[in-house]
Design a protein around this motif. Structure first.
Motif, PDB file in Angstrom:
ATOM      1  N   THR A  56       0.505  -8.426   1.179  1.00  0.00           N
ATOM      2  CA  THR A  56      -0.709  -8.721   0.439  1.00  0.00           C
ATOM      3  C   THR A  56      -1.110  -7.457  -0.320  1.00  0.00           C
ATOM      4  O   THR A  56      -0.279  -6.581  -0.511  1.00  0.00           O
ATOM      5  CB  THR A  56      -1.833  -9.194   1.399  1.00  0.00           C
ATOM      6  OG1 THR A  56      -2.954  -9.611   0.634  1.00  0.00           O
ATOM      7  CG2 THR A  56      -2.245  -8.121   2.384  1.00  0.00           C
ATOM      8  N   VAL A  60      -7.433  -7.097  -0.849  1.00  0.00           N
ATOM      9  CA  VAL A  60      -7.683  -8.145   0.152  1.00  0.00           C
ATOM     10  C   VAL A  60      -8.237  -7.521   1.427  1.00  0.00           C
ATOM     11  O   VAL A  60      -9.216  -8.016   2.014  1.00  0.00           O
ATOM     12  CB  VAL A  60      -6.386  -8.929   0.456  1.00  0.00           C
ATOM     13  CG1 VAL A  60      -6.598  -9.862   1.652  1.00  0.00           C
ATOM     14  CG2 VAL A  60      -5.952  -9.721  -0.761  1.00  0.00           C
ATOM     15  N   ARG A  63     -11.753  -6.382   0.891  1.00  0.00           N
ATOM     16  CA  ARG A  63     -12.686  -7.506   0.836  1.00  0.00           C
ATOM     17  C   ARG A  63     -13.137  -7.910   2.243  1.00  0.00           C
ATOM     18  O   ARG A  63     -14.278  -8.281   2.460  1.00  0.00           O
ATOM     19  CB  ARG A  63     -12.022  -8.691   0.133  1.00  0.00           C
ATOM     20  CG  ARG A  63     -12.961  -9.870  -0.174  1.00  0.00           C
ATOM     21  CD  ARG A  63     -12.201 -11.013  -0.815  1.00  0.00           C
ATOM     22  NE  ARG A  63     -11.324 -10.554  -1.892  1.00  0.00           N
ATOM     23  CZ  ARG A  63     -10.095 -10.997  -2.098  1.00  0.00           C
ATOM     24  NH1 ARG A  63      -9.568 -11.915  -1.299  1.00  0.00           N
ATOM     25  NH2 ARG A  63      -9.375 -10.528  -3.103  1.00  0.00           N
TER      26      ARG A  63
END
Length: 219
Positions: A56, A60, A63
């Motif tokens: 990923t 991400v 977040r």
């Protein structure tokens, strides 16, 4: 409230519930992937390294965890709670006082030896008062100290002093941790004690002190 409003509110609540469930599941998945990354790459793994191994991106992780410190705290709490669950369960599985402490020490050494990278990731970083992992670590120490106090009280037939039961368990945990970490850092060799030997020695030190080395007792 009419039926149309009720339907709209129900649909909104349903979407919110599904979104919360999705975020919770994703949060746990990202933690597991970060745990695998630290296990493989070491305690100094960067956010980029962790994200890459998790297939990923860094945004991400940002977040869900805010920054690397947020991820460190969440992952440390996750690992500590896993340690706590396994160590306490091992102790509770035994009826005899000495066997219970031996099971606790053995579980601790096994968990540390199975992933030194994760162990050092959790134990090496300084903690502030608002660090979530600090709370998890204190809970672990409090529970382990209480279990040691109970077992020593029974082992010594209620003759241990209040001062000994108040201070010795915490001091003993520090001794187990310090000795365990020294053992963990030592390279494998014929002179390095096995997990079984180290657990037996530490258990005897917990219960009887260093005098037990003159006549080692079997947990």
């Amino acid at each position: 409230m009419n039926k149309i409003t009720e339907a709209i509110n129900g649909e909104t609540d349903g979407r919110a519930s599904r979104w919360h469930a999705h975020r919770t599941a994703r949060h746990e998945e990202l933690l597991k992937l970060a745990r695998k990354a630290v296990h493989k790459l070491g305690p100094q793994a960067s956010m980029e390294d962790i994200a890459s191994l998790a297939k990923t991106s860094k945004p991400v992780y940002y977040r869900y965890f805010g920054d690397k410190e947020g991820l460190r705290q969440a992952l440390s709490a996750n690992v500590i709670n896993d340690f706590r669950e396994r160590v306490i369960a091992a102790a509770l599985a035994k009826d005899q006082e000495l066997s219970s402490m031996h099971a606790m020490v053995t579980a601790y050494l096994e968990l540390a030896a199975n992933s030194p990278n994760l162990y050092y990731f959790v134990t090496s970083a300084p903690r502030s008062a608002d660090d979530m992992s600090a709370g998890a670590l204190n809970d672990f120490f409090d529970e382990a100290s209480g279990m040691i106090s109970d077992r020593l009280l029974k082992l010594y037939d209620q003759k241990a002093t209040a001062a000994a039961l108040g201070y010795w368990p915490r001091a003993a945990l520090g001794m187990v941790r310090a000795a365990g970490e020294q053992w963990l850092r030592e390279p494998d060799s014929n002179s390095k004690p096995s997990i079984e030997t180290m657990a037996r020695e530490l258990t005897n030190w917990l219960a009887y002190g260093i005098a037990s080395t003159s006549g080692t007792k079997n947990p």
